[in-house]
Design a protein around this motif. Structure first.
Motif, PDB file in Angstrom:
ATOM      1  N   GLN A 193       0.849  -1.185   0.000  1.00  0.00           N
ATOM      2  CA  GLN A 193       0.000   0.000   0.000  1.00  0.00           C
ATOM      3  C   GLN A 193       0.886   1.237   0.000  1.00  0.00           C
ATOM      4  O   GLN A 193       1.884   1.295   0.719  1.00  0.00           O
ATOM      5  CB  GLN A 193      -0.930  -0.023   1.202  1.00  0.00           C
ATOM      6  N   TYR A 194       0.497   2.246  -0.818  1.00  0.00           N
ATOM      7  CA  TYR A 194       1.318   3.430  -1.031  1.00  0.00           C
ATOM      8  C   TYR A 194       0.623   4.674  -0.522  1.00  0.00           C
ATOM      9  O   TYR A 194      -0.597   4.795  -0.629  1.00  0.00           O
ATOM     10  CB  TYR A 194       1.606   3.612  -2.532  1.00  0.00           C
ATOM     11  N   GLY A 195       1.410   5.604  -0.028  1.00  0.00           N
ATOM     12  CA  GLY A 195       0.874   6.886   0.374  1.00  0.00           C
ATOM     13  C   GLY A 195       2.000   7.846   0.704  1.00  0.00           C
ATOM     14  O   GLY A 195       3.117   7.432   1.035  1.00  0.00           O
ATOM     15  N   GLU A 196       1.695   9.145   0.587  1.00  0.00           N
ATOM     16  CA  GLU A 196       2.655  10.169   0.965  1.00  0.00           C
ATOM     17  C   GLU A 196       2.583  10.338   2.477  1.00  0.00           C
ATOM     18  O   GLU A 196       1.521  10.531   3.048  1.00  0.00           O
ATOM     19  CB  GLU A 196       2.325  11.491   0.277  1.00  0.00           C
ATOM     20  N   HIS A 197       3.730  10.235   3.124  1.00  0.00           N
ATOM     21  CA  HIS A 197       3.802  10.355   4.578  1.00  0.00           C
ATOM     22  C   HIS A 197       4.186  11.778   4.958  1.00  0.00           C
ATOM     23  O   HIS A 197       4.541  12.592   4.096  1.00  0.00           O
ATOM     24  CB  HIS A 197       4.800   9.325   5.122  1.00  0.00           C
ATOM     25  N   PRO A 198       4.109  12.130   6.232  1.00  0.00           N
ATOM     26  CA  PRO A 198       4.426  13.493   6.666  1.00  0.00           C
ATOM     27  C   PRO A 198       5.813  13.976   6.236  1.00  0.00           C
ATOM     28  O   PRO A 198       6.034  15.176   6.093  1.00  0.00           O
ATOM     29  CB  PRO A 198       4.324  13.412   8.188  1.00  0.00           C
ATOM     30  N   ASP A 199       6.740  13.045   5.956  1.00  0.00           N
ATOM     31  CA  ASP A 199       8.074  13.457   5.499  1.00  0.00           C
ATOM     32  C   ASP A 199       8.075  13.869   4.026  1.00  0.00           C
ATOM     33  O   ASP A 199       9.094  14.269   3.484  1.00  0.00           O
ATOM     34  CB  ASP A 199       9.108  12.363   5.758  1.00  0.00           C
ATOM     35  N   GLY A 200       6.908  13.775   3.353  1.00  0.00           N
ATOM     36  CA  GLY A 200       6.788  14.170   1.951  1.00  0.00           C
ATOM     37  C   GLY A 200       7.201  13.091   0.970  1.00  0.00           C
ATOM     38  O   GLY A 200       7.123  13.294  -0.238  1.00  0.00           O
TER      39      GLY A 200
END
Length: 189
Positions: A158-165
């Motif tokens: 599963q993929y997503g942009e995390h708080p680190d960008g």
């Protein structure tokens, strides 16, 4: 009558019948999986009774699994039903829309995802390198899809942009329901 009254997609419930395909003895190609998904869709007695209708979550009914193939029916009853961007690890697959409409989106880096609505009777397939997202088309009627994977799903990413960008991949056991992880970007139109 089953739990869906006259049938989730207007098809009357029937007694289970034989599979509309020969159980495979080897890995299948996406084109072969598309034919299987379409054949299973045409036989609601194989899956309809086991598919719960609820807006709380997507529900699943296993149709067939052996070492080379896994076939599932999935119900999408609410606009919020969304897989988030994911891959299928080593599996290729095909999806056939029995009723309703699915929004199928492809991840693009640095740009809005590319997507299209796939309505009743539509089929798409993918290889084992594919990253995509599926969600019920907003405002669509009750939606049911048939999914065929070869080999059967064991794990997804599963993929997503995390708080680190940065874009992160989260390995997920195939038993866990797919849902958005981290930022998913701006949806396609």
């Amino acid at each position: 009558m089953n739990a869906f009254g006259a049938g989730l997609c207007g098809n009357p419930a029937a007694m289970p019948e034989e599979l509309p395909f020969e159980p495979p003895q080897d890995r299948l190609r996406p084109e072969d999986l598309a034919k299987i998904a379409e054949a299973v869709a045409a036989r609601p007695s194989l899956w309809e009774e086991g598919l719960r209708q609820t807006t709380a979550e997507r529900t699943y009914a296993e149709v067939f699994t052996n070492e080379h193939l896994g076939v599932w029916a999935i119900s999408w009853m609410a606009d919020g039903h969304d897989t988030g961007f994911h891959d299928h690890d080593r599996s290729c697959g095909a999806v056939h829309v029995v009723c309703g409409c699915i929004r199928h989106e492809h991840l693009r880096l640095g740009a809005r995802p590319v997507g299209a609505a796939v309505g009743e009777g539509g089929t798409f397939c993918f290889d084992d390198t594919f990253i995509h997202r599926m969600r019920r088309e907003p405002g669509s009627a009750a939606t049911v899809t048939i999914h065929a994977y070869s080999p059967p799903l064991r794990q997804t990413g599963q993929y997503g942009e995390h708080p680190d960008g940065l874009l992160h991949r989260t390995p997920t056991d195939s038993e866990e329901q797919l849902k958005p992880h981290g930022g998913q970007g701006t949806p396609s139109r």
